[in-house]
Design an enzyme around this catalytic site. Structure first.
Site, PDB file in Angstrom:
ATOM      1  N   GLY A   1      35.658  38.483  37.415  1.00 27.84           N
ATOM      2  CA  GLY A   1      35.172  37.100  37.341  1.00 27.84           C
ATOM      3  C   GLY A   1      36.321  36.114  37.188  1.00 27.84           C
ATOM      4  O   GLY A   1      36.113  34.951  36.839  1.00 27.84           O
TER       5      GLY A   1
ATOM      6  N   GLU B   1      28.943  32.515  36.330  1.00 33.85           N
ATOM      7  CA  GLU B   1      29.445  33.900  36.302  1.00 33.85           C
ATOM      8  C   GLU B   1      30.385  34.085  35.110  1.00 33.85           C
ATOM      9  O   GLU B   1      30.309  35.075  34.383  1.00 33.85           O
ATOM     10  CB  GLU B   1      30.169  34.212  37.610  1.00 33.85           C
ATOM     11  CG  GLU B   1      30.884  35.556  37.547  1.00 33.85           C
ATOM     12  CD  GLU B   1      31.450  36.043  38.873  1.00 33.85           C
ATOM     13  OE1 GLU B   1      31.247  35.385  39.902  1.00 33.85           O
ATOM     14  OE2 GLU B   1      32.097  37.103  38.865  1.00 33.85           O
ATOM     15  N   ARG B   2      31.271  33.114  34.896  1.00 33.74           N
ATOM     16  CA  ARG B   2      32.261  33.256  33.816  1.00 33.74           C
ATOM     17  C   ARG B   2      31.608  33.128  32.448  1.00 33.74           C
ATOM     18  O   ARG B   2      31.935  33.871  31.523  1.00 33.74           O
ATOM     19  CB  ARG B   2      33.375  32.224  34.018  1.00 33.74           C
ATOM     20  CG  ARG B   2      34.195  32.629  35.203  1.00 33.74           C
ATOM     21  CD  ARG B   2      35.223  31.656  35.650  1.00 33.74           C
ATOM     22  NE  ARG B   2      35.926  32.275  36.775  1.00 33.74           N
ATOM     23  CZ  ARG B   2      36.591  31.617  37.705  1.00 33.74           C
ATOM     24  NH1 ARG B   2      36.666  30.308  37.668  1.00 33.74           N
ATOM     25  NH2 ARG B   2      37.187  32.275  38.682  1.00 33.74           N
TER      26      ARG B   2
ATOM     27  N   GLY C   1      38.583  55.689  12.658  1.00 37.36           N
ATOM     28  CA  GLY C   1      39.545  56.792  12.734  1.00 37.36           C
ATOM     29  C   GLY C   1      39.393  57.522  14.061  1.00 37.36           C
ATOM     30  O   GLY C   1      39.052  56.910  15.087  1.00 37.36           O
TER      31      GLY C   1
HETATM   32  C1  LIG Z   1      34.651  46.769  37.373  1.00 33.63           C
HETATM   33  C2  LIG Z   1      34.900  45.652  38.345  1.00 33.63           C
HETATM   34  C3  LIG Z   1      33.832  45.062  38.974  1.00 33.63           C
HETATM   35  C4  LIG Z   1      34.037  44.048  39.920  1.00 33.63           C
HETATM   36  N1  LIG Z   1      32.970  43.536  40.598  1.00 33.63           N
HETATM   37  C5  LIG Z   1      33.194  42.688  41.658  1.00 33.63           C
HETATM   38  C6  LIG Z   1      32.137  42.286  42.510  1.00 33.63           C
HETATM   39  O1  LIG Z   1      30.979  42.652  42.311  1.00 33.63           O
HETATM   40  N2  LIG Z   1      32.415  41.501  43.573  1.00 33.63           N
HETATM   41  C7  LIG Z   1      33.686  41.068  43.838  1.00 33.63           C
HETATM   42  O2  LIG Z   1      33.875  40.366  44.820  1.00 33.63           O
HETATM   43  N3  LIG Z   1      34.730  41.421  43.036  1.00 33.63           N
HETATM   44  C8  LIG Z   1      34.520  42.236  41.967  1.00 33.63           C
HETATM   45  N4  LIG Z   1      35.555  42.630  41.166  1.00 33.63           N
HETATM   46  C9  LIG Z   1      36.896  42.127  41.466  1.00 33.63           C
HETATM   47  C10 LIG Z   1      37.486  41.217  40.400  1.00 33.63           C
HETATM   48  O3  LIG Z   1      36.855  39.976  40.390  1.00 33.63           O
HETATM   49  C11 LIG Z   1      38.998  41.138  40.675  1.00 33.63           C
HETATM   50  O4  LIG Z   1      39.543  42.408  40.311  1.00 33.63           O
HETATM   51  C12 LIG Z   1      39.685  40.039  39.895  1.00 33.63           C
HETATM   52  O5  LIG Z   1      39.293  38.776  40.370  1.00 33.63           O
HETATM   53  C13 LIG Z   1      41.213  40.142  39.983  1.00 33.63           C
HETATM   54  O6  LIG Z   1      41.644  40.288  41.311  1.00 33.63           O
HETATM   55  P1  LIG Z   1      42.659  41.479  41.684  1.00 33.63           P
HETATM   56  O7  LIG Z   1      42.087  42.739  41.127  1.00 33.63           O
HETATM   57  O8  LIG Z   1      42.918  41.440  43.139  1.00 33.63           O
HETATM   58  O9  LIG Z   1      43.970  41.153  40.886  1.00 33.63           O
HETATM   59  P2  LIG Z   1      45.208  40.310  41.430  1.00 33.63           P
HETATM   60  O10 LIG Z   1      44.735  39.027  41.969  1.00 33.63           O
HETATM   61  O11 LIG Z   1      46.022  41.200  42.306  1.00 33.63           O
HETATM   62  O12 LIG Z   1      45.997  40.033  40.077  1.00 33.63           O
HETATM   63  C14 LIG Z   1      47.052  40.873  39.574  1.00 33.63           C
HETATM   64  C15 LIG Z   1      47.671  40.194  38.356  1.00 33.63           C
HETATM   65  O13 LIG Z   1      48.248  38.935  38.768  1.00 33.63           O
HETATM   66  C16 LIG Z   1      47.780  37.929  37.898  1.00 33.63           C
HETATM   67  N5  LIG Z   1      47.702  36.634  38.581  1.00 33.63           N
HETATM   68  C17 LIG Z   1      46.992  36.319  39.687  1.00 33.63           C
HETATM   69  N6  LIG Z   1      47.113  35.020  39.987  1.00 33.63           N
HETATM   70  C18 LIG Z   1      47.929  34.490  39.031  1.00 33.63           C
HETATM   71  C19 LIG Z   1      48.460  33.198  38.782  1.00 33.63           C
HETATM   72  N7  LIG Z   1      48.142  32.172  39.566  1.00 33.63           N
HETATM   73  N8  LIG Z   1      49.263  33.026  37.708  1.00 33.63           N
HETATM   74  C20 LIG Z   1      49.572  34.063  36.901  1.00 33.63           C
HETATM   75  N9  LIG Z   1      49.101  35.309  37.093  1.00 33.63           N
HETATM   76  C21 LIG Z   1      48.301  35.523  38.132  1.00 33.63           C
HETATM   77  C22 LIG Z   1      46.401  38.375  37.474  1.00 33.63           C
HETATM   78  O14 LIG Z   1      45.991  37.700  36.308  1.00 33.63           O
HETATM   79  C23 LIG Z   1      46.647  39.855  37.253  1.00 33.63           C
HETATM   80  O15 LIG Z   1      47.202  40.036  35.978  1.00 33.63           O
HETATM   81  C24 LIG Z   1      35.358  43.601  40.188  1.00 33.63           C
HETATM   82  C25 LIG Z   1      36.445  44.186  39.516  1.00 33.63           C
HETATM   83  C26 LIG Z   1      36.230  45.210  38.614  1.00 33.63           C
HETATM   84  C27 LIG Z   1      37.429  45.850  37.966  1.00 33.63           C
END
Ligand SMILES: Cc1cc2nc3c(=O)[nH]c(=O)nc-3n(C[C@H](O)[C@H](O)[C@H](O)COP(=O)(O)OP(=O)(O)OC[C@H]3O[C@@H](n4cnc5c(N)ncnc54)[C@H](O)[C@@H]3O)c2cc1C
Length: 382
Positions: A366, A245-246, A342
Site C-alpha cells: 500500500g 487503502e492506506r 520468551g
Molecule cells: C504481501 C503483499 C501483498 C501485496 N498485494 C498487492 C496487490 O494486491 N496488488 C498490487 O498491485 N500490489 C501488491 N503488493 C505490492 C506492494 O504494494 C509493493 O510491494 C510496494 O508498493 C513496494 O513496491 P516494491 O515492492 O516494488 O518496492 P520498491 O519500489 O522496489 O522499493 C524498494 C525500496 O526502495 C524504497 N523507495 C522507493 N521509492 C523511494 C523514494 N522515493 N525515496 C526513498 N525510498 C524509496 C522503498 O521504500 C523500499 O524500501 C503487495 C505486496 C506484498 C508484499
C-alpha cells in the site's frame, strides 16, 4: 479510551460479526493455516451478514450504506478473534471502491450482485516485477483493437490473484512524452480469459491464509466494455482510492497491536519464572504500559482519520501520516510484546508469532514507509 465514532447500528453489526467469527472461523482457523487458504465458502457465508454488500446499492443485492466504519469493524473483530480473513480486507477496502466509484450501469448489473453475494472474488494488479513504488512506470500495455483491448505484461505480489474471478489491471493505454502519469487505465480481466495466466503462488513471511501471486498476460483480449471509468484516467483513480487503502492498513495495524497487548497480558499472568509470575516484574508492567499508551494514541489518530474519510475529507498526506505512524507503532508494539513470551514467542503455533510475521508487510504494501514520508514531506512544502 472512549471511542465516539460508532452508533448502535455499528455495534449491532459488530456483535453479529463477533458471533460469526467465533462460531464459523475460530474453530476452522488452524485448518485454514495448514491449508494456506481460506475456503471459497467463507466468502459467501460472511456475505450473508452484509459484509461485502454493505456499500452496494440494494438493486444489486447490497445494503446501500457507504460507511467505512463497517469495514473498520471487520478488521477490529478479526484481530480480536486472532484470525486474518484471507483476501477479504483487500477486496473490501481496496478493490470494492473502484467498482463502486468507476463502474457504469451495465458493469454494475454484471458484477455487483456477485460481489455482494461473495460469489465473485476480486483482486487488483498494479505492481509489476520492475515497478512497485513508482506506479507511473507500469509497462503492461493494453492496445485497442476494434471492440477489444489486447493486454500484454506481467504483474506480481497480487493479493488474492489466485482465487480471483475479476482482476482490475493497471495498464498503459497511451504514452504522453511529458506526463508519465497520463495514459494509464484500469481494465477488468475475467479469470479464464485466454492468455491470462495465474502463475506462482509466492511463499511469504506471514499472512499465510491469503494467496499472493504472479500474473501474466499474453495477448489477452478483453472487451472494451470492461474498461473501468475513463480511458487514460487510471492514475488519478489510484490517487483517489489510495487514501482509503492506506487508512485500512493502519486500521488493521492498530487492531493487531491491540490484540498483541491482550494476548501478552494473558500470557504474563500465567507464566512463572524464578518463582514469580512474569506479570510481576516491573519491566513487564512498564513494557505493557508503554505499548498500551502507544496503541491508544494510534487508535485516536485512526478514529479521527476514519471520521475524515467518512466525511470525504481525508487527504493523501493525512492518510500517509496515519499509515506511517500506525504501522511503525504496530511493528514496535508487537516486537515488545513478543519479547515477553520468551522462546514461545518465536514459535509460530502461538498467535503472537503470527502477529509478528503478519505485521512486517504493513510498512511495505500500500506504499512503503519511505513513500509515506515522501508524500508527507511534499505536503510540508519540502
Ligand atoms: C504481501 C503483499 C501483498 C501485496 N498485494 C498487492 C496487490 O494486491 N496488488 C498490487 O498491485 N500490489 C501488491 N503488493 C505490492 C506492494 O504494494 C509493493 O510491494 C510496494 O508498493 C513496494 O513496491 P516494491 O515492492 O516494488 O518496492 P520498491 O519500489 O522496489 O522499493 C524498494 C525500496 O526502495 C524504497 N523507495 C522507493 N521509492 C523511494 C523514494 N522515493 N525515496 C526513498 N525510498 C524509496 C522503498 O521504500 C523500499 O524500501 C503487495 C505486496 C506484498 C508484499
Amino acid at each position: 479510551m472512549r471511542r465516539t465514532l460508532f452508533d448502535e447500528t455499528h455495534e449491532e453489526f459488530r456483535a453479529n460479526l463477533r458471533r460469526f467469527l467465533e462460531r464459523k472461523v475460530v474453530p476452522e482457523y488452524l485448518g485454514w493455516l495448514a491449508a494456506g487458504a481460506v475456503p471459497r465458502s467463507f466468502f459467501t457465508e460472511i456475505a450473508a451478514l452484509g459484509v461485502q454488500g454493505m456499500a452496494i446499492e440494494p438493486e444489486y443485492g447490497g445494503v446501500g450504506i457507504r460507511d467505512y466504519r463497517y469495514n473498520q469493524i471487520v478488521q477490529e473483530e478479526a484481530a480480536r478473534a486472532g484470525v486474518t480473513l484471507g483476501t477479504l480486507r483487500t477486496q473490501l477496502d481496496v478493490i470494492a471502491p473502484y467498482f463502486l466509484e468507476y463502474s457504469n450501469p451495465e458493469q454494475r448489473a454484471r458484477w455487483l450482485p456477485g460481489i455482494a453475494s461473495g460469489e465473485l472474488l476480486t483482486a487488483i494488479a498494479m505492481t509489476e516485477p520492475g515497478t512497485g513504488s513508482d506506479l507511473a512506470g507500469v509497462r503492461t500495455t493494453a492496445v485497442r483493437e476494434g471492440d477489444h483491448y489486447v493486454i500484454n505484461g506481467a504483474k506480481t505480489f497480487i493479493t488474492g490473484g489466485g482465487l480471483a474471478d475479476l482482476v482490475i489491471v493497471l495498464a498503459r493505454t497511451s504514452t504522453d512524452p511529458v506526463n508519465r502519469r497520463a495514459g494509464l487505465s484500469l481494465i477488468v480481466v475475467e479469470a479464464g480469459t485466454p492468455g491470462f495466466d495465474k502463475g506462482r503462488r509466492l511463499d511469504k513471511l506471514g499472512l499465510h491464509v491469503q494467496d499472493t501471486v504472479e500474473l501474466t498476460f499474453t495477448d489477452v483480449r478483453v472487451p472494451v466494455a470492461n474498461l473501468l471509468g475513463e480511458r487514460d484516467a487510471g492514475f488519478s483513480y489510484l490517487g483517489h482510492n489510495l487514501a482509503q487503502e492506506r487508512l485500512a492498513i493502519a486500521v488493521g495495524a492498530v487492531a493487531q497491536a491491540r490484540a498483541a497487548v491482550d494476548l501478552t497480558i494473558d500470557y504474563v499472568r500465567e507464566r512463572t519464572v524464578f518463582g514469580t509470575r512474569v506479570a510481576e516484574f516491573q519491566n513487564t508492567k512498564f513494557e505493557l504500559a508503554a505499548v498500551s499508551a502507544e496503541v491508544e494514541a494510534a487508535q485516536a489518530m485512526i478514529d479521527h482519520a476514519v471520521i475524515e474519510l467518512v466525511a470525504g475529507e481525508l487527504d493523501s498526506a493525512d492518510a500517509a501520516r496515519t499509515k506511517l505512524f500506525c504501522t511503525e507503532m504496530q511493528g514496535r508494539a508487537i516486537d515488545r510484546c513478543l519479547q515477553l513470551f520468551g522462546g514461545y514467542g518465536y514459535i509460530t503455533e502461538l498467535p503472537i508469532a503470527r502477529l509478528y510475521a503478519d505485521a512486517r508487510v504493513s510498512r511495505i504494501y500500500g506504499g512503503t514507509s519511505e513513500v509515506m514520508k515522501s508524500i508527507i514531506a511534499k505536503s510540508l512544502g519540502l
